[in-house]
Design a protein around this motif. Structure first.
Motif, PDB file in Angstrom:
ATOM      1  N   ASP A 130      -6.209  -3.510   1.772  1.00 30.94           N
ATOM      2  CA  ASP A 130      -5.093  -3.408   0.829  1.00 30.94           C
ATOM      3  C   ASP A 130      -4.480  -4.770   0.513  1.00 30.94           C
ATOM      4  N   GLU A 154      -3.300  -4.528  19.655  1.00 34.06           N
ATOM      5  CA  GLU A 154      -2.442  -4.708  18.479  1.00 34.06           C
ATOM      6  C   GLU A 154      -1.447  -3.563  18.324  1.00 34.06           C
ATOM      7  N   ASN A 207       0.818  -1.219   0.000  1.00 34.26           N
ATOM      8  CA  ASN A 207       0.000   0.000   0.000  1.00 34.26           C
ATOM      9  C   ASN A 207       0.856   1.277   0.000  1.00 34.26           C
ATOM     10  N   GLU A 245      -7.995 -11.412  10.419  1.00 29.67           N
ATOM     11  CA  GLU A 245      -8.658 -10.123  10.165  1.00 29.67           C
ATOM     12  C   GLU A 245      -9.421 -10.198   8.840  1.00 29.67           C
ATOM     13  N   TYR A 257      -6.638   7.179  12.831  1.00 28.29           N
ATOM     14  CA  TYR A 257      -6.594   5.866  12.181  1.00 28.29           C
ATOM     15  C   TYR A 257      -7.781   4.994  12.613  1.00 28.29           C
ATOM     16  N   HIS A 262      -1.998   0.835  16.564  1.00 28.72           N
ATOM     17  CA  HIS A 262      -1.350   1.301  15.337  1.00 28.72           C
ATOM     18  C   HIS A 262      -0.028   2.024  15.629  1.00 28.72           C
ATOM     19  N   GLU A 314       2.021  -6.906  11.462  1.00 34.52           N
ATOM     20  CA  GLU A 314       1.509  -6.689  10.099  1.00 34.52           C
ATOM     21  C   GLU A 314       2.553  -6.024   9.197  1.00 34.52           C
TER      22      GLU A 314
HETATM   23  O1  LIG Z   1      -5.816  -3.684   9.488  1.00 37.04           O
HETATM   24  C1  LIG Z   1      -4.977  -3.271  10.293  1.00 37.04           C
HETATM   25  O2  LIG Z   1      -4.779  -3.754  11.388  1.00 37.04           O
HETATM   26  C2  LIG Z   1      -4.168  -2.117   9.903  1.00 37.04           C
HETATM   27  O3  LIG Z   1      -3.427  -1.636  10.725  1.00 37.04           O
HETATM   28  C3  LIG Z   1      -4.329  -1.619   8.515  1.00 37.04           C
HETATM   29  C4  LIG Z   1      -3.127  -0.859   7.979  1.00 37.04           C
HETATM   30  O4  LIG Z   1      -3.170   0.467   8.407  1.00 37.04           O
HETATM   31  C5  LIG Z   1      -3.154  -0.894   6.477  1.00 37.04           C
HETATM   32  O5  LIG Z   1      -3.117  -2.214   6.050  1.00 37.04           O
HETATM   33  C6  LIG Z   1      -2.006  -0.115   5.871  1.00 37.04           C
HETATM   34  O6  LIG Z   1      -2.004  -0.272   4.489  1.00 37.04           O
END
Ligand SMILES: O=C(O)C(=O)C[C@H](O)[C@H](O)CO
Ligand SMILES: [Mg+2]
Length: 403
Positions: free
Chosen positions: A317, A237, A38, A340, A160, A213, A263
């Motif tokens: 993404d 997370e 992404n 997820e 976010y 995040h 991730e």
């Molecule tokens: O789905 C999640 O847990 C994310 O943190 C999503 C991310 O921000 C996303 O995949 C970035 O491209």
């Protein structure tokens, strides 16, 4: 021998960008691999088209492990998201071909199903705590057993995880990066209230998750984990950036809230210390960004020794090709935790017709041979690439922070 005759990269943007590798054998079999990174998509397109595809032609598609080693060791420059996403795409496509040649859904080749379905979590989000809890009720009504909660933070215009489009959240929203404003103090005041309201409204049977995040320091994360304990979150997370794996010791000293990380990891080396020191409970590395099924299985095998379970990244993404690959993987490993699942739009699903399906909180990859996902190239061609960046985050005084 299944000789690789041809390979090409397809870029399409049915609402968001996807990069797909299509490998074809001399016998007419083909396989698909996702290579979407992404906000940096075209770097992987070039890596594949200019540097990987010429090395694939004429090789035996059956030799998945050897080709993986050839691309990893052969590059000399190891690891990194661009390299590992490109290798992942090749790996997925080859597993797709092998399973099609065998006439089996991929999970059968990976050892067969260890469970009847893959528990998934959906994303409930809202501007306010009330709206987020309302959204979570909708997921519960759809049968979800696990729900991620992200709510707006009073005093911050955007953050976010909160979007107007509830089902299909896409953070890469600008031709240049959008700027968000961040305040840790305001955030830390909000999340425990969100979890208190959600537990009261949704009861005890549903799993509740939250994504920090990467925005806290270890000690702040320890405090948040501790304050959420009464509401028994399934996981917290990415509480802090994980380049320094040691940082998680400090969080562990302050909370028993389970931690999920990975991730943005692209190899077993990113996760090794976290797993071996039991500093996390769930590893979130995913097929596309961590070197494909071949490498993700290695990570999962290591994790199993330490009772760490998987929780693969599954945001929008990651294309339906990755989602299919993840589901075959999830079904076949002993230490699966949760998957997820952010739904793709109808436009994306039409470009990538697929056999996987959702029922009562579980996804199943289906029983079509291979990954069970296809690419409608004529339709894909109708959606040209559009530059789109992930946002950045600044503190209230303008300092660049983690997004
Ligand atoms: O789905 C999640 O847990 C994310 O943190 C999503 C991310 O921000 C996303 O995949 C970035 O491209
Ligand atoms: Mg995340």
């Amino acid at each position: 021998m299944l000789k690789i005759k041809d390979a090409r990269v397809v870029v399409t943007c049915p609402g968001r960008n996807f990069v797909t590798l299509r490998i074809e054998t001399a016998d007419g079999l083909y396989g698909l691999g996702d290579a979407t990174l992404n906000g940096r998509e075209l770097a992987v397109v070039s890596y594949l088209a200019d540097h990987v595809i010429p090395c694939l032609i004429g090789r035996d598609a059956h030799q998945i492990e050897d080709i993986w080693q050839y691309l990893y060791k052969g590059a000399y420059w190891r690891r990194g998201p661009v390299t590992m996403s490109a290798i992942a795409a090749v790996d997925m496509a080859l597993w797709d071909i092998k399973a099609k040649a065998a006439g089996m859904p991929l999970y059968q080749l990976l050892g067969g199903a260890c469970r009847s379905g893959v528990m998934v979590y959906g994303h409930a989000n809202g501007q306010t705590i009330e709206e987020t809890v309302e959204e979570a009720r909708k997921y519960q009504a759809m049968g979800y057993k696990a729900i991620r909660l992200q709510s707006g933070v009073p005093g911050l215009p955007s953050t976010y995880g909160v979007s107007g489009d509830k089902m299909f959240y896409e953070p890469a929203d600008g031709a240049l990066p959008t700027e968000n404003v961040w305040s840790t103090a305001k955030y830390l005041r909000t999340v425990p209230k969100l979890f208190e309201a959600a537990r009261l409204a949704l009861g005890n049977d549903v799993h509740l998750l939250h994504d920090v995040h990467h925005r806290l320091t270890p000690i702040e994360a320890g405090r948040l984990g501790g304050s959420l304990e009464p509401y028994r979150p399934f996981w917290l997370e990415d509480p802090t950036p994980a380049e320094n794996q040691e940082a998680f010791r400090l969080i562990r000293q302050h909370t028993t809230t389970p931690l999920a990380v990975g991730e943005v990891f692209n190899s077993i080396w990113d996760a090794k210390d976290l797993i071996q020191n039991q500093l996390i409970d769930y590893i979130r590395a995913t097929v596309v960004h961590a070197g494909g099924i071949t490498h993700l299985r290695r990570i999962a095998n290591l994790a199993e020794l330490y009772q760490v379970r998987t929780g693969c990244h599954g945001a929008t993404d990651l294309s339906p090709v990755t989602m299919a690959a993840a589901l075959h993987f999830d079904l076949s490993i002993p230490n699966f935790g949760v998957q997820e699942y952010m739904r793709h739009t109808a436009e994306t699903d039409a470009v990538f017709p697929h056999a996987y399906s959702f029922k009562d909180g579980y996804l199943h990859p289906g029983d079509a041979p291979g990954l069970g996902v296809d690419l409608d190239e004529a339709l894909a061609a109708r959606y040209p690439y559009r530059r789109a960046y992930l946002p950045v985050n600044r503190l209230e005084d303008g300092t660049l922070h983690n997004w």
